[in-house]
Design an enzyme around this catalytic site. Structure first.
Site, PDB file in Angstrom:
ATOM      1  N   ARG A  49      49.706  -7.087 -52.060  1.00 49.82           N
ATOM      2  CA  ARG A  49      50.485  -6.836 -53.279  1.00 49.82           C
ATOM      3  C   ARG A  49      50.341  -5.403 -53.782  1.00 49.82           C
ATOM      4  O   ARG A  49      51.273  -4.846 -54.360  1.00 49.82           O
ATOM      5  CB  ARG A  49      50.061  -7.804 -54.386  1.00 49.82           C
ATOM      6  CG  ARG A  49      50.372  -9.258 -54.087  1.00 49.82           C
ATOM      7  CD  ARG A  49      49.973 -10.160 -55.260  1.00 49.82           C
ATOM      8  NE  ARG A  49      50.183 -11.558 -54.943  1.00 49.82           N
ATOM      9  CZ  ARG A  49      51.348 -12.186 -55.042  1.00 49.82           C
ATOM     10  NH1 ARG A  49      52.411 -11.517 -55.454  1.00 49.82           N
ATOM     11  NH2 ARG A  49      51.454 -13.464 -54.739  1.00 49.82           N
TER      12      ARG A  49
ATOM     13  N   LYS B 205      41.590 -21.225 -48.002  1.00 49.10           N
ATOM     14  CA  LYS B 205      40.826 -22.439 -48.275  1.00 49.10           C
ATOM     15  C   LYS B 205      40.781 -22.675 -49.778  1.00 49.10           C
ATOM     16  O   LYS B 205      40.651 -21.734 -50.554  1.00 49.10           O
ATOM     17  CB  LYS B 205      39.401 -22.316 -47.730  1.00 49.10           C
ATOM     18  CG  LYS B 205      39.318 -22.134 -46.220  1.00 49.10           C
ATOM     19  CD  LYS B 205      37.890 -21.882 -45.764  1.00 49.10           C
ATOM     20  CE  LYS B 205      37.814 -21.628 -44.272  1.00 49.10           C
ATOM     21  NZ  LYS B 205      36.434 -21.347 -43.811  1.00 49.10           N
TER      22      LYS B 205
ATOM     23  N   GLY C 160      37.228 -23.269 -40.387  1.00 44.67           N
ATOM     24  CA  GLY C 160      35.959 -23.411 -39.688  1.00 44.67           C
ATOM     25  C   GLY C 160      34.951 -22.390 -40.174  1.00 44.67           C
ATOM     26  O   GLY C 160      35.251 -21.553 -41.028  1.00 44.67           O
TER      27      GLY C 160
ATOM     28  N   SER D 136      33.353 -19.265 -40.503  1.00 47.35           N
ATOM     29  CA  SER D 136      33.737 -17.911 -40.094  1.00 47.35           C
ATOM     30  C   SER D 136      33.695 -16.972 -41.285  1.00 47.35           C
ATOM     31  O   SER D 136      34.215 -17.294 -42.349  1.00 47.35           O
ATOM     32  CB  SER D 136      35.154 -17.923 -39.504  1.00 47.35           C
ATOM     33  OG  SER D 136      36.047 -18.592 -40.383  1.00 47.35           O
TER      34      SER D 136
ATOM     35  N   LYS E 138      33.562 -27.701 -49.262  1.00 53.21           N
ATOM     36  CA  LYS E 138      32.299 -27.022 -48.928  1.00 53.21           C
ATOM     37  C   LYS E 138      32.019 -25.857 -49.860  1.00 53.21           C
ATOM     38  O   LYS E 138      30.858 -25.500 -50.079  1.00 53.21           O
ATOM     39  CB  LYS E 138      32.305 -26.587 -47.469  1.00 53.21           C
ATOM     40  CG  LYS E 138      33.435 -25.625 -47.075  1.00 53.21           C
ATOM     41  CD  LYS E 138      33.074 -24.170 -47.220  1.00 53.21           C
ATOM     42  CE  LYS E 138      34.256 -23.276 -46.889  1.00 53.21           C
ATOM     43  NZ  LYS E 138      33.932 -21.841 -47.020  1.00 53.21           N
TER      44      LYS E 138
ATOM     45  N   SER F 101      28.279 -15.370 -48.177  1.00 52.21           N
ATOM     46  CA  SER F 101      29.164 -16.316 -48.848  1.00 52.21           C
ATOM     47  C   SER F 101      29.271 -15.985 -50.334  1.00 52.21           C
ATOM     48  O   SER F 101      28.277 -15.981 -51.059  1.00 52.21           O
ATOM     49  CB  SER F 101      28.640 -17.744 -48.672  1.00 52.21           C
ATOM     50  OG  SER F 101      29.226 -18.616 -49.616  1.00 52.21           O
TER      51      SER F 101
ATOM     52  N   ASN G  10      30.666 -17.857 -52.569  1.00 52.86           N
ATOM     53  CA  ASN G  10      30.385 -19.066 -53.345  1.00 52.86           C
ATOM     54  C   ASN G  10      28.884 -19.290 -53.491  1.00 52.86           C
ATOM     55  O   ASN G  10      28.399 -19.642 -54.569  1.00 52.86           O
ATOM     56  CB  ASN G  10      31.062 -20.267 -52.683  1.00 52.86           C
ATOM     57  CG  ASN G  10      32.563 -20.152 -52.722  1.00 52.86           C
ATOM     58  OD1 ASN G  10      33.174 -20.288 -53.780  1.00 52.86           O
ATOM     59  ND2 ASN G  10      33.181 -19.865 -51.589  1.00 52.86           N
TER      60      ASN G  10
ATOM     61  N   GLU H 170      36.444 -19.029 -54.267  1.00 53.58           N
ATOM     62  CA  GLU H 170      37.330 -20.191 -54.365  1.00 53.58           C
ATOM     63  C   GLU H 170      36.639 -21.419 -54.944  1.00 53.58           C
ATOM     64  O   GLU H 170      37.275 -22.270 -55.560  1.00 53.58           O
ATOM     65  CB  GLU H 170      37.908 -20.528 -52.989  1.00 53.58           C
ATOM     66  CG  GLU H 170      39.006 -19.597 -52.524  1.00 53.58           C
ATOM     67  CD  GLU H 170      40.328 -19.806 -53.259  1.00 53.58           C
ATOM     68  OE1 GLU H 170      40.419 -20.740 -54.088  1.00 53.58           O
ATOM     69  OE2 GLU H 170      41.257 -19.031 -53.007  1.00 53.58           O
TER      70      GLU H 170
END
EC number: 1.1.1.94
Length: 344
Positions: free
Chosen positions: A31, A105, A133, A135, A188, A251, A253, A278
């Site tokens: 964008r 995801k 998966g 990654s 997850k 990660s 999260n 997310e």
């Protein structure tokens, strides 16, 4: 093949570079021009991967129509909340035979729809494969080996994506369980926040292992209630992705949970990360689904309370440990292993 990769963040950029390395033609769309990794006069992938050289042949654009023009495949790698708007804007310029690869995801909020369902509402007849998966964009960029699952209701589409993406670096398995692969990749992220909170509290490796294992039970309960299959949740898109996201500090999260467990506010944590996590949005949708379906998801519930109700991380951790004792292989009143129906 000629690919358009929509999403100029870390994951979209890594996928675009990877496809280019596999000798595909690639257009990367984002964008905002200043956020795209093709800055004029630079030879690196600033700002997303400034340590990596920009490969010859990578083209970037903010023009959506130009990005997809003549595209045989369209990779969707945007945040969950941006998917519906992107697809709506894509309609007038969509190539008639393009194959969609959903690499995002999450769940849509507030609808709690899977992302493949969002796409189906707008493009009901489009060829679709979900790619998911364990990654990380960083690993993909550095050429490290990984494995993923390509899921489609049409096995020819799944095989086509497996062949296009498969290489000595990436092993791609096929599946027809679109619901399960999408749900594994979404659920997850919330469980990874829980693992991060536990580690931020200093609970230790044993506690993290317990959270991941009991989190798998929650993933399975809700996932099967929503149409996914057990074998999918035990595979790459379920257990594999959960283990990676819960244990690695790459990660986002997990880092959200680490910050919360260390005493930071959610606002401060997200500001420090600077990118989409997310699991924060998905926690809202999962809590909503668990409540409406009567699925027992105590870990998810405590993550939701910490994120949105101001619960203290230590109190949430203690609440999980003080739950009523029961068999690990608990069977609910409706005969579902693991307690698909809520039990107090």
């Amino acid at each position: 093949m000629r690919w358009a990769v929509l999403g100029g963040g870390h994951w979209g950029t890594a996928l675009a570079v990877y496809l280019l390395r596999q000798r595909h033609m690639v257009q990367l769309w984002g964008r905002r021009a200043e956020r795209l990794p093709c800055q004029p006069g630079r030879t690196d992938l600033f700002p997303v991967f400034p340590e990596c050289a920009r490969p010859e042949g990578l083209h970037c654009t903010v023009d959506l129509a130009a990005a997809v023009q003549g595209g045989e495949g369209i990779v969707l790698a945007v945040p969950s909340h941006a998917l519906r708007g992107l697809l709506t804007h894509l309609l007038p310029c969509l190539p008639s035979t393009a194959l969609f690869v959903l690499a995002s995801k999450g769940l849509e909020v507030p609808s709690a729809l899977r992302l493949d369902q969002v796409l189906r509402e707008i493009l009901p007849e489009a060829p679709l494969v979900v790619l998911s998966g364990p990654s990380f964009a960083h690993d993909l960029m550095l050429g490290k080996p990984l494995a993923m699952t390509a899921a489609s209701t049409d096995p020819t589409y799944a095989q086509r994506v497996a062949e296009a993406f498969g290489s000595a670096q990436m092993r791609v398995y096929t599946s027809d369980d679109v619901a399960g692969v999408c749900l594994g990749g979404a659920i997850k992220n919330v469980l990874a926040i829980a693992a991060g909170i536990s580690d931020g509290l200093g609970n230790g490796d044993s506690a993290r292992a317990a959270l991941i294992t009991r989190g798998m039970a929650e993933l399975h309960r809700l996932g099967t209630a929503l149409g996914g299959r057990t074998e999918t949740f035990m595979g790459l898109a379920g257990a594999g992705d959960l283990i990676l996201t819960s244990c690695s500090d790459l990660s986002r999260n997990r880092r959200v949970g680490l910050g919360l467990g260390s005493g930071l506010s959610l606002e401060a944590v997200l500001r420090g990360i600077g990118e989409e996590a997310e699991g924060v949005r998905t926690a809202q949708a999962l809590f909503q689904l668990a409540q409406s379906l009567g699925v027992d998801m105590p870990i998810t519930e405590q993550v939701y309370r910490v994120l949105f109700e101001g619960a203290a991380p230590r109190a949430a951790s203690d609440e999980l440990m003080r739950r009523a004792l029961r068999s690990e292989l608990h069977v609910s009143d409706d005969g579902t292993p693991g307690g698909a129906a809520r039990t107090e």
